[in-house]
Structures are given as structure tokens and as C-alpha cells.
Motif scaffolding. Structure first.
Motif, PDB file in Angstrom:
ATOM      1  N   GLN A 273       2.408  -4.168   7.088  1.00  0.00           N
ATOM      2  CA  GLN A 273       3.139  -4.854   6.020  1.00  0.00           C
ATOM      3  C   GLN A 273       3.365  -3.890   4.862  1.00  0.00           C
ATOM      4  O   GLN A 273       2.435  -3.220   4.415  1.00  0.00           O
ATOM      5  CB  GLN A 273       2.348  -6.060   5.531  1.00  0.00           C
TER       6      GLN A 273
ATOM      7  N   ARG B 236       5.058  -3.700   0.914  1.00  0.00           N
ATOM      8  CA  ARG B 236       5.557  -4.465  -0.215  1.00  0.00           C
ATOM      9  C   ARG B 236       5.852  -3.533  -1.381  1.00  0.00           C
ATOM     10  O   ARG B 236       4.942  -2.856  -1.881  1.00  0.00           O
ATOM     11  CB  ARG B 236       4.542  -5.542  -0.643  1.00  0.00           C
ATOM     12  N   ASP B 237       7.121  -3.491  -1.779  1.00  0.00           N
ATOM     13  CA  ASP B 237       7.571  -2.666  -2.908  1.00  0.00           C
ATOM     14  C   ASP B 237       7.037  -1.236  -2.791  1.00  0.00           C
ATOM     15  O   ASP B 237       6.642  -0.603  -3.781  1.00  0.00           O
ATOM     16  CB  ASP B 237       7.134  -3.288  -4.233  1.00  0.00           C
TER      17      ASP B 237
ATOM     18  N   ASN C 236      10.335  -2.906   1.683  1.00  0.00           N
ATOM     19  CA  ASN C 236       9.624  -4.113   2.102  1.00  0.00           C
ATOM     20  C   ASN C 236       9.925  -4.421   3.565  1.00  0.00           C
ATOM     21  O   ASN C 236      11.089  -4.390   3.978  1.00  0.00           O
ATOM     22  CB  ASN C 236      10.052  -5.315   1.248  1.00  0.00           C
TER      23      ASN C 236
ATOM     24  N   GLY D 172       3.488   0.027  -5.076  1.00  0.00           N
ATOM     25  CA  GLY D 172       3.352  -0.930  -3.997  1.00  0.00           C
ATOM     26  C   GLY D 172       2.262  -0.534  -3.016  1.00  0.00           C
ATOM     27  O   GLY D 172       1.331   0.201  -3.346  1.00  0.00           O
TER      28      GLY D 172
END
Length: 284
Positions: A7, A9-10, A51, A86
Motif C-alpha cells: 500500500q 499513500r501520498d 497512491n 507519505g
């Protein structure tokens, strides 16, 4: 609902031009502090605001031109590089088919390096011993396995590295142009090994400039451009976006070159000396 195995994210990472990226914890705090004050003019972001979720058993091709952050993304997933913004999180260990001869010691023999690299990737002595013959058979180095690796050709090192990494039981497989090296017979063996790993349910993140290989292994594609995810869909959709972007870039370059040529011709014409006046004939 199934949880992602990888995963982001940003996710972002900043490089200073002309300097090698460091991965030390000390550098992490220094860079994050500097980022709060504002990026320096000579810094650039190969990846920023990225992302995505990758789920167990996914086969994802990462697509883009040179310099768009594909290899950097794989190194962030492995943890070799530390993000400046991130995060990227993974569940499970990684089998990286990246820089396949990395970790080898030239003064050690092939046999000793198999034990060394296997141990560095978390294999136990029992696991290495049980897989050793398969590694040697795959690399076709039976006659050289007790020779120091410094005497190996680059191809021999790659074969040995591929043989070790593909024996790792780790659920995530990262491939960065690993199939771009070696002869036709070696590539065929590599294709067979990766096919087998995918049938076992491994998760694959695959970087390649070969549309054929991407379509063979990947159902999903992520197209990166200017450090950002432009398309995240089927591998065909990502390839279409990449091709459209490449054509548009080529067109812009051609137009720019044409305009520069016209401007240069106009400049030369303006700087050219004026022609002398024609002589006037006398009249009687």
C-alpha cells in the motif's frame, strides 16, 4: 474485505541533483527537516503524491519512460530507499530480482556466495542446503561453483543471482528488467520460473520496457509519468496511455526543434550584412 499486501499513500521521494541518495536513518530526519523549510532549487522529485493498493496474487506492470521513477518505486517497496513524504507499507517479505549480482563478494566462491546471499535474505542453513542443487543446476555453473566470483562474467553472476532469489519463499516478487539480460535459452528458463511462481500465488510487481513481457505476466498496469500515477487499470490501458504520452512527447519535441531552427535562421538572416547598393549607370 481483503487487505492490500502493498500500500502506498501520498508517497514521495526527493533527490538532490548530483548527489547519491542515502538510506540512513540520520538522513531521513535531515531531509524531512529540510522539506519543512522548503525544497532547494536543485532538488527534484522522481516520485510524488503516489497512491495505490496491490493485493495478494496481483500481477502489476509498472510502465513509463526512462527516468519516470519505476526502479525508484521498487526500491521504496523493498525498503532500500526511505520516502521523504507519505509511506509505502507491505505485508510479507520481498524476493527482489533487482541488481541480481548485488550482495556478491568477489573474493568468495560461488558456493560461499549462495550461502551468503541466501542468509542475507532470511533463508536458513537447512533451506539453503535443500535448494542448493536447484540453484546450481539453474545457473549452469557446476564447473565454476567453487571458483571465486571475481572471475565470473557478468552473465554468470546474473544467472547465479537469479537462481538464489527465485528460491526464496517470500510472497512478493519484484522484477526490474531482470529478463533484459542473458541469452535466449536463459530468458526461456527465467520465463518458466516466473510462470511457476505466479501459479503459486505470488504477488508480482514487474518493470519492463517489453510490451510482450508485460502482457504475458501482468493483468494490471500502472503508468508513471512525471513522478505520478497517470493510469492505474488493465495492462492494456496503461500501455495505451504510455504510447499516447510518448507520441505527444515526440510531437512536442519535433515542434520545439522546428521552432528553434526557424528562430536560428531568422537570427542569422538579421545578422547578415546588407547587400551593397547596385551601381548607378551614368546617363548622357
Amino acid at each position: 474485505m481483503e487487505e492490500p499486501i502493498i500500500q502506498a499513500r501520498d508517497l514521495g521521494i526527493c533527490f538532490a541533483k548530483g548527489k547519491q541518495k542515502k538510506g540512513r536513518v540520520k538522513d531521513l530526519f535531515v531531509r524531512r527537516s529540510a522539506n519543512k523549510k522548503g525544497a532547494a532549487s536543485d532538488d527534484f522529485w522522481p516520485l510524488r503524491h503516489v497512491n495505490f493498493d496491490i493485493f495478494p496474487g496481483d500481477s502489476v506492470g509498472v510502465i513509463g519512460s526512462n527516468g519516470t521513477g519505476k526502479s525508484t518505486l521498487l526500491r521504496l517497496i523493498t525498503g532500500v530507499l526511505i520516502p521523504d513524504e507519505g509511506y509505502v507499507r507491505r505485508e510479507g517479505r520481498v524476493a527482489p530480482l533487482i541488481a541480481l549480482s548485488a550482495g556478491f563478494s568477489g573474493d568468495l566462491t560461488g558456493r560461499e556466495n549462495v550461502n551468503l546471499v541466501g542468509a542475507l535474505h532470511g533463508m536458513t542453513n537447512k533451506e539453503i542446503k535443500s535448494k542448493f542443487d536447484e540453484i546450481v543446476d539453474f545457473s549452469e555453473l557446476e564447473d565454476f561453483i567453487d571458483t571465486p566470483v571475481k572471475h565470473y562474467s557478468s552473465g554468470m553472476k546474473v544467472r547465479l543471482g537469479f537462481g538464489v532469489i527465485t528460491q526464496l519463499p517470500h510472497p512478493i516478487l519484484l522484477v526490474d528488467e531482470a529478463l533484459a539480460v542473458g541469452d535466449k535459452a536463459f530468458k526461456k528458463k527465467c520465463h518458466g520460473v516466473i510462470d511457476g511462481l505466479l501459479k503459486e500465488g505470488r504477488t508480482l510487481v514487474f518493470v519492463s520496457h517489453s510490451a510482450g513481457e508485460l502482457k504475458r505476466y501482468c493483468k494490471r498496469g500502472i503508468f508513471l509519468d512525471a513522478g505520478q500515477v497517470i493510469t492505474d487499470g488493465t495492462v492494456d490501458e496503461a500501455l495505451d496511455s504510455y504510447n499516447e504520452s510518448s507520441e505527444a512527447t515526440a510531437k512536442r519535441k519535433a515542434e520545439k526543434k522546428k521552432a528553434e531552427k526557424a528562430a536560428e535562421e531568422a537570427r542569422k538572416a538579421a545578422e547578415a550584412p546588407a547587400a551593397p547598393p547596385l551601381p548607378v549607370e551614368a546617363t548622357t
